[in-house]
Every structure is written in structure tokens, then in C-alpha cells.
Write an enzyme that holds these catalytic residues in place. Sequence first.
Site, PDB file in Angstrom:
ATOM      1  N   GLU A  56     -46.395  -9.344  86.049  1.00  0.00           N
ATOM      2  CA  GLU A  56     -45.598 -10.498  86.227  1.00  0.00           C
ATOM      3  C   GLU A  56     -44.364 -10.374  85.292  1.00  0.00           C
ATOM      4  OE1 GLU A  56     -48.343 -13.940  85.584  1.00  0.00           O
ATOM      5  OE2 GLU A  56     -47.067 -14.928  84.343  1.00  0.00           O
ATOM      6  N   ASP A  58     -41.756 -13.460  83.720  1.00  0.00           N
ATOM      7  CA  ASP A  58     -41.869 -14.696  83.635  1.00  0.00           C
ATOM      8  C   ASP A  58     -40.359 -15.264  83.125  1.00  0.00           C
ATOM      9  OD1 ASP A  58     -44.427 -15.379  84.398  1.00  0.00           O
ATOM     10  OD2 ASP A  58     -45.146 -14.835  82.468  1.00  0.00           O
ATOM     11  N   GLU A  60     -39.823 -19.079  81.773  1.00  0.00           N
ATOM     12  CA  GLU A  60     -40.337 -20.515  81.754  1.00  0.00           C
ATOM     13  C   GLU A  60     -39.480 -21.394  80.644  1.00  0.00           C
ATOM     14  OE1 GLU A  60     -44.392 -20.392  80.361  1.00  0.00           O
ATOM     15  OE2 GLU A  60     -44.941 -19.520  82.293  1.00  0.00           O
TER      16      GLU A  60
END
Length: 231
Positions: A56, A58, A60
Amino acid sequence: MGNSSLSLDHTSGSGFESKRVFLFGKIEMELKLVPGNSAGTVTAYFLSSKGPLHDEIDFEFLGNLSGDPYTLHTNIFAHGKGDKEQQFKLWFDPTEDFHKYSILWNQNNIIFYVDDTPIRNFKNNEAIGLPFPNSQAMKIYSSLWDADDWATRGGLVKTDWTKAPFTASYRNFNADICCLCSGSNGGWINQALNSTEQEKMRMVQENFMIYNYCTDFQRFPQGLPQECSIA
Ligand SMILES: *[C@@H]1O[C@H](CO)[C@@H](O)[C@H](O)[C@H]1NC(C)=O
């Protein structure tokens, strides 16, 4: 593609995922984040594979009270293992205008960019036995969700639902992805930061980084993760 939006109210968040899966790519998205009191909201934009030992990458954005800055949170999971967070403040108000947030992912590098300025470079260190996401295809996901239990000052500030629905907008989504990666893809498949870009990234990290797992000795009393001691 025109402007689209993600919204959040007390009963549901929203999001999308790409239909295609891909191994390596350069993904760009322009985002304008939830304005005003956005405390407790998280706008996320990430790449992820499926399964227990997933990979993953990310981006955010943790909302905040009116007038207080957002936190840009980044993380990477390789073969199921995360714990590689770095957080930044931004040098502009991300709710005022659209800004471009990009992820470059190839065999050797994962590079996070904000408006074409590199802010983080995670390198392939398989040579010394560290996992790197390069064997599992991923999809792109984006979502807006409520995380007031951890996002804002460890849950001290609660989401103000009287301000709902919260809306973030995105546009100019662009994914240059690998189906048959043969080198004809704008050069990103072999891209790494040059010395000018490395210097830019160093400046951003020096001035805007607010958390780095690589300096969190308390969290890793047994010793920092191995990649932290490699430039
Ligand atoms: C919100 O702003 C305060 C004050 O600048 C800061 O200490 C805090 O880390 C911010 N919270 C988030 C989630 O960015």
C-alpha cells in the site's frame, strides 16, 4: 474528466476505486480539501493490493479546526508491513485551491510529490533483504471518512456534524500505468530524483516535516527500521 467530489455525513462517507489493477505507475490527482472546520475528517488517496501481505502507498489528509493546518500523512506497506509514517505540514492552504498530489511508483523508487515538489522518496532496498512493493498489482482508491477517534489530536477534537456534509473536490485525475511496461511511458519507469530534486526534497523535509518514523526512537526501542540508516 471535470470536477468531482467526495462527501461525508454522519451516516456515510464516500469514495471510489479504479477498475484496473496495475504494477507500477505515475498517478496524479488534484485535490481541494474540506474547508472550514474539518476536524476529524480524513481525505485519503492511496494505492493498495489485496490480501493479507498487501502492499500500500498512502496519501492522507487529516482535517483540523478552522484556521489550524491540515496534516499530510504518508505511509507505505510492503508485504503487509507498514509503520513507515512521515507527516508534513503544507506550505499553502489546501482548502483554498486545487493542488496536485502525485505518486510515482516504479521498480526502484516510490516518490511522493506535492505540486511537482518531491517530499518523500522510499527506495528499493531488497538488496539488503528489505521488502519493497513490486510483485503485487494495486488499485487506486480515494475516500473521505470520519476518523475523529484518532485523526485530530488523538481523538480530543470531535467532528462537528452540524457542519456536515463535508466535501472535498478532485479533478484532473491522471494515471499513467503499467500494463506492458516497455519504456515508452514518459520516462517514469526508470525515474529517480536528480540532485536538484533531492535538494528540494531535503528543504521540504527540513522545514515542513512534523513526524518521521525514522527518528522515533521511543517507538522502536530495539532500533530504528533498517532502511532509516540508508540515505
Ligand atoms: C491541528 O492544528 C494544531 C495547531 O497547529 C496542531 O497542533 C495539530 O497537530 C493539528 N492537527 C492535525 C490533525 O493536523
